[in-house]
Design an enzyme around this catalytic site. Structure first.
Site, PDB file in Angstrom:
ATOM      1  N   GLY A   1       4.779   1.463 -11.025  1.00 14.39           N
ATOM      2  CA  GLY A   1       4.028   2.632 -10.928  1.00 14.39           C
ATOM      3  C   GLY A   1       3.747   3.316 -12.207  1.00 14.39           C
TER       4      GLY A   1
ATOM      5  N   GLY B   1       1.428  -3.006  -6.450  1.00 12.88           N
ATOM      6  CA  GLY B   1       1.262  -1.545  -5.609  1.00 12.88           C
ATOM      7  C   GLY B   1       0.051  -0.923  -6.003  1.00 12.88           C
ATOM      8  N   GLY B   2      -0.107  -0.127  -7.186  1.00 13.06           N
ATOM      9  CA  GLY B   2      -1.426   0.469  -7.314  1.00 13.06           C
ATOM     10  C   GLY B   2      -2.690  -0.401  -7.406  1.00 13.06           C
TER      11      GLY B   2
ATOM     12  N   TRP C   1       0.818  -1.100   0.113  1.00 11.76           N
ATOM     13  CA  TRP C   1      -0.126  -0.021  -0.199  1.00 11.76           C
ATOM     14  C   TRP C   1       0.897   1.137   0.022  1.00 11.76           C
ATOM     15  CZ3 TRP C   1      -4.123  -1.278   4.289  1.00 11.76           C
ATOM     16  CH2 TRP C   1      -4.971  -2.377   3.618  1.00 11.76           C
TER      17      TRP C   1
ATOM     18  N   GLU D   1      11.743   2.305  -4.087  1.00 11.45           N
ATOM     19  CA  GLU D   1      11.424   3.527  -3.594  1.00 11.45           C
ATOM     20  C   GLU D   1      12.678   4.047  -2.278  1.00 11.45           C
ATOM     21  OE1 GLU D   1       7.394   3.052  -3.121  1.00 11.45           O
ATOM     22  OE2 GLU D   1       7.127   3.196  -5.399  1.00 11.45           O
TER      23      GLU D   1
HETATM   24  C1  PEP Z   1       5.535  -1.858  -6.067  1.00 14.48           C
HETATM   25  O1  PEP Z   1       5.723  -0.514  -5.372  1.00 14.48           O
HETATM   26  O2  PEP Z   1       6.096  -2.724  -5.399  1.00 14.48           O
HETATM   27  C2  PEP Z   1       4.901  -1.919  -7.321  1.00 14.48           C
HETATM   28  C3  PEP Z   1       5.049  -3.016  -8.083  1.00 14.48           C
HETATM   29  O3  PEP Z   1       4.003  -0.922  -7.478  1.00 14.48           O
HETATM   30  P1  PEP Z   1       3.162  -1.043  -8.798  1.00 14.48           P
HETATM   31  O4  PEP Z   1       2.294  -2.067  -8.868  1.00 14.48           O
HETATM   32  O5  PEP Z   1       2.034   0.073  -8.807  1.00 14.48           O
HETATM   33  O6  PEP Z   1       3.816  -0.843  -9.901  1.00 14.48           O
END
Ligand code: PEP
Length: 247
Positions: free
Chosen positions: A173, A232-233, A12, A100
């Site tokens: 992302g 993630g998203g 999240w 990140e």
């Molecule tokens: C993540 O932050 O681990 C990720 C995979 O993000 P997203 O699915 O948004 O690319």
């Protein structure tokens, strides 16, 4: 590895308040009712939500993940959270080395090795994230770079539970997912490293992360050595998270 249970983990990041997180888990649990789920679900909420979500997640077999940790055990480290504290509120896993953290908070390979050791020492399971930037992929350095990240973070790693997440930075992302072929090739490369490095390396789940969503989950999850997804998203909405889990 034949027979390894796949894992779908939701990260999240710095999203969802306590009440939003509780509503998410309630909806997810309701969606799981009567469903035969073959995959293990994990959620990585913000630290501030962990204690409150622990009971309902445990009751539904959903594992909790800390998004980060300190390598120190305790002391004068304002703003940091120890592995023991995460364990105390119900986390079973900790993300280490998310891109990140590497990019925005300058976490070095050396620091990540200490964090991995701290997680294992504290009795939790590290989910070690590795992955190359677009520039590194385009220059042909992706495979070498990922193995270097693994080697460094896993130096002196004991015989203990471990998860690896391959997350190409250019796919996180961005809406730009690695092709199933890209994922397969890198996962096979990572598996080769793990098997050469550890007698138990064949049993380490390797998750793919980077714009995974309901539309691409099945094709990614069907690749050899793709043992799950880190999302993630698309993990901010219980319905899409559930669709991924059931893909
Ligand atoms: C993540 O932050 O681990 C990720 C995979 O993000 P997203 O699915 O948004 O690319």
């Amino acid at each position: 590895m034949v027979g390894m249970q796949q894992i779908v983990a939701g990260n999240w990041k710095m999203n969802l308040t306590l009440s939003q997180g509780q509503i998410f888990v309630d909806n997810l649990v309701a969606g799981l009712d009567g469903v035969e789920l073959k995959r293990q679900l994990l959620l990585a909420p913000n630290f501030t939500l962990l204690a409150a979500l622990a009971r309902s997640c445990a009751a539904s077999g959903i594992g909790l993940v800390g998004q980060n940790c300190a390598f120190q055990e305790s002391g004068a480290f304002t703003g940091e959270t120890s592995v023991a504290m995460l364990k105390d509120v119900g986390a079973g896993y900790v993300l280490v080395g998310h891109s990140e953290r590497r990019q925005l908070f300058s976490e070095s390979d050396k620091l990540l090795q200490r964090k991995v050791q701290a997680v294992v020492g504290g009795g939790l399971v590290p989910i070690l994230c590795v992955g190359e930037t677009l520039e590194q992929r385009q220059s042909g350095a992706a495979y070498t770079l990922v193995v270097e990240q693994l080697k460094s973070a896993l130096s002196d790693f004991p015989d203990a539970p471990l998860l690896v997440a391959y997350e190409p930075v250019w796919a996180i992302g961005t809406g730009r997912t690695a092709t199933p072929e890209d994922a397969r090739l890198m996962h096979q490369h990572i598996r080769k490293f793990l098997v050469a490095q550890f007698t138990w390396g064949a049993g380490v789940p390797i998750l793919y992360g980077g714009s995974a969503k309901p539309e691409n989950a099945a094709s990614l999850l069907s690749q050899p050595e793709v043992n799950g997804l880190l999302v993630g998203g698309a993990a901010l909405d219980p319905e899409s998270f559930l669709q991924i889990a059931l893909a």
